[in-house]
Design a protein around this motif. Structure first.
Motif, PDB file in Angstrom:
ATOM      1  N   GLY A  62       0.773  -1.239   0.000  1.00 55.54           N
ATOM      2  CA  GLY A  62       0.000   0.000   0.000  1.00 55.54           C
ATOM      3  C   GLY A  62       0.800   1.282   0.000  1.00 55.54           C
ATOM      4  O   GLY A  62       0.255   2.347   0.295  1.00 55.54           O
ATOM      5  N   LEU A  63       2.089   1.212  -0.327  1.00 57.34           N
ATOM      6  CA  LEU A  63       2.940   2.402  -0.346  1.00 57.34           C
ATOM      7  C   LEU A  63       3.622   2.504  -1.696  1.00 57.34           C
ATOM      8  O   LEU A  63       4.291   1.561  -2.131  1.00 57.34           O
ATOM      9  CB  LEU A  63       3.997   2.321   0.766  1.00 57.34           C
ATOM     10  CG  LEU A  63       5.023   3.444   0.815  1.00 57.34           C
ATOM     11  CD1 LEU A  63       4.359   4.774   1.164  1.00 57.34           C
ATOM     12  CD2 LEU A  63       6.127   3.112   1.823  1.00 57.34           C
ATOM     13  N   ILE A  64       3.477   3.635  -2.350  1.00 61.06           N
ATOM     14  CA  ILE A  64       4.149   3.854  -3.633  1.00 61.06           C
ATOM     15  C   ILE A  64       5.434   4.622  -3.377  1.00 61.06           C
ATOM     16  O   ILE A  64       5.423   5.695  -2.772  1.00 61.06           O
ATOM     17  CB  ILE A  64       3.243   4.617  -4.610  1.00 61.06           C
ATOM     18  CG1 ILE A  64       2.012   3.766  -4.929  1.00 61.06           C
ATOM     19  CG2 ILE A  64       4.007   4.968  -5.884  1.00 61.06           C
ATOM     20  CD1 ILE A  64       0.969   4.481  -5.758  1.00 61.06           C
ATOM     21  N   VAL A  65       6.549   4.023  -3.804  1.00 61.18           N
ATOM     22  CA  VAL A  65       7.861   4.665  -3.702  1.00 61.18           C
ATOM     23  C   VAL A  65       8.482   4.669  -5.087  1.00 61.18           C
ATOM     24  O   VAL A  65       8.036   3.957  -5.983  1.00 61.18           O
ATOM     25  CB  VAL A  65       8.801   3.937  -2.700  1.00 61.18           C
ATOM     26  CG1 VAL A  65       8.225   3.961  -1.298  1.00 61.18           C
ATOM     27  CG2 VAL A  65       9.095   2.520  -3.146  1.00 61.18           C
ATOM     28  N   ARG A  66       9.537   5.431  -5.241  1.00 64.42           N
ATOM     29  CA  ARG A  66      10.257   5.475  -6.511  1.00 64.42           C
ATOM     30  C   ARG A  66      11.625   4.842  -6.310  1.00 64.42           C
ATOM     31  O   ARG A  66      12.380   5.261  -5.428  1.00 64.42           O
ATOM     32  CB  ARG A  66      10.403   6.922  -6.965  1.00 64.42           C
ATOM     33  CG  ARG A  66      11.077   7.069  -8.293  1.00 64.42           C
ATOM     34  CD  ARG A  66      11.029   8.506  -8.735  1.00 64.42           C
ATOM     35  NE  ARG A  66      11.725   8.629 -10.002  1.00 64.42           N
ATOM     36  CZ  ARG A  66      12.222   9.754 -10.463  1.00 64.42           C
ATOM     37  NH1 ARG A  66      12.090  10.857  -9.754  1.00 64.42           N
ATOM     38  NH2 ARG A  66      12.842   9.791 -11.609  1.00 64.42           N
ATOM     39  N   ALA A  67      11.912   3.839  -7.110  1.00 65.01           N
ATOM     40  CA  ALA A  67      13.230   3.217  -7.070  1.00 65.01           C
ATOM     41  C   ALA A  67      14.092   3.848  -8.164  1.00 65.01           C
ATOM     42  O   ALA A  67      13.744   3.800  -9.342  1.00 65.01           O
ATOM     43  CB  ALA A  67      13.117   1.715  -7.291  1.00 65.01           C
ATOM     44  N   ILE A  68      15.187   4.455  -7.745  1.00 68.30           N
ATOM     45  CA  ILE A  68      16.159   5.022  -8.685  1.00 68.30           C
ATOM     46  C   ILE A  68      17.395   4.158  -8.532  1.00 68.30           C
ATOM     47  O   ILE A  68      18.190   4.359  -7.606  1.00 68.30           O
ATOM     48  CB  ILE A  68      16.442   6.502  -8.372  1.00 68.30           C
ATOM     49  CG1 ILE A  68      15.144   7.308  -8.369  1.00 68.30           C
ATOM     50  CG2 ILE A  68      17.447   7.073  -9.366  1.00 68.30           C
ATOM     51  CD1 ILE A  68      15.287   8.717  -7.839  1.00 68.30           C
ATOM     52  N   GLY A  69      17.520   3.160  -9.386  1.00 66.31           N
ATOM     53  CA  GLY A  69      18.540   2.143  -9.177  1.00 66.31           C
ATOM     54  C   GLY A  69      18.199   1.422  -7.892  1.00 66.31           C
ATOM     55  O   GLY A  69      17.085   0.918  -7.728  1.00 66.31           O
ATOM     56  N   ASP A  70      19.129   1.375  -6.960  1.00 69.53           N
ATOM     57  CA  ASP A  70      18.888   0.747  -5.663  1.00 69.53           C
ATOM     58  C   ASP A  70      18.698   1.782  -4.557  1.00 69.53           C
ATOM     59  O   ASP A  70      18.914   1.496  -3.387  1.00 69.53           O
ATOM     60  CB  ASP A  70      20.023  -0.217  -5.314  1.00 69.53           C
ATOM     61  CG  ASP A  70      19.980  -1.463  -6.179  1.00 69.53           C
ATOM     62  OD1 ASP A  70      18.865  -1.928  -6.490  1.00 69.53           O
ATOM     63  OD2 ASP A  70      21.056  -1.966  -6.554  1.00 69.53           O
TER      64      ASP A  70
END
Length: 103
Positions: A62-70
């Motif tokens: 239920g949480l949207i995060v942004r992965a920029i590489g690792d």
């Protein structure tokens, strides 16, 4: 600002987790760098694999995060409350721990 200070304080607590190599940020912006070895700060191979896994588990929780590489990037709405910050970081911590079996 009390909200941004609390946000950064909660972010820094993630350093206690395995695979969290660095937490950096200012205000309500934060990046959590995932590493395969905390002592050597070795990155995951292939680069970006851990970020994708953690972002997917976060989304499932239920949480949207942004992965920029690792690096897991957080930039919540400026109207976030203290309770919502706790919810955000509780879900993120749970998701990172769940990812351990895939990393």
């Amino acid at each position: 600002n009390n909200i941004s200070e609390y946000f950064q304080e909660r972010a820094q607590r993630l350093l206690d987790l395995d695979y969290v190599g660095e937490v950096r940020g200012v205000g309500l912006i934060c990046g959590i760098e995932m590493v395969s070895d905390k002592n050597t700060k070795s990155l995951f191979e292939p680069i970006g694999s851990a970020g994708k896994i953690i972002a997917k588990i976060c989304q499932n929780n239920g949480l949207i995060v942004r992965a920029i590489g690792d690096v897991i990037a957080l930039c919540p709405p400026l109207i976030i409350s203290l309770e919502e910050i706790d919810e955000l970081f509780d879900i993120l911590e749970k998701s990172i721990k769940e990812s351990f079996e895939y990393l």
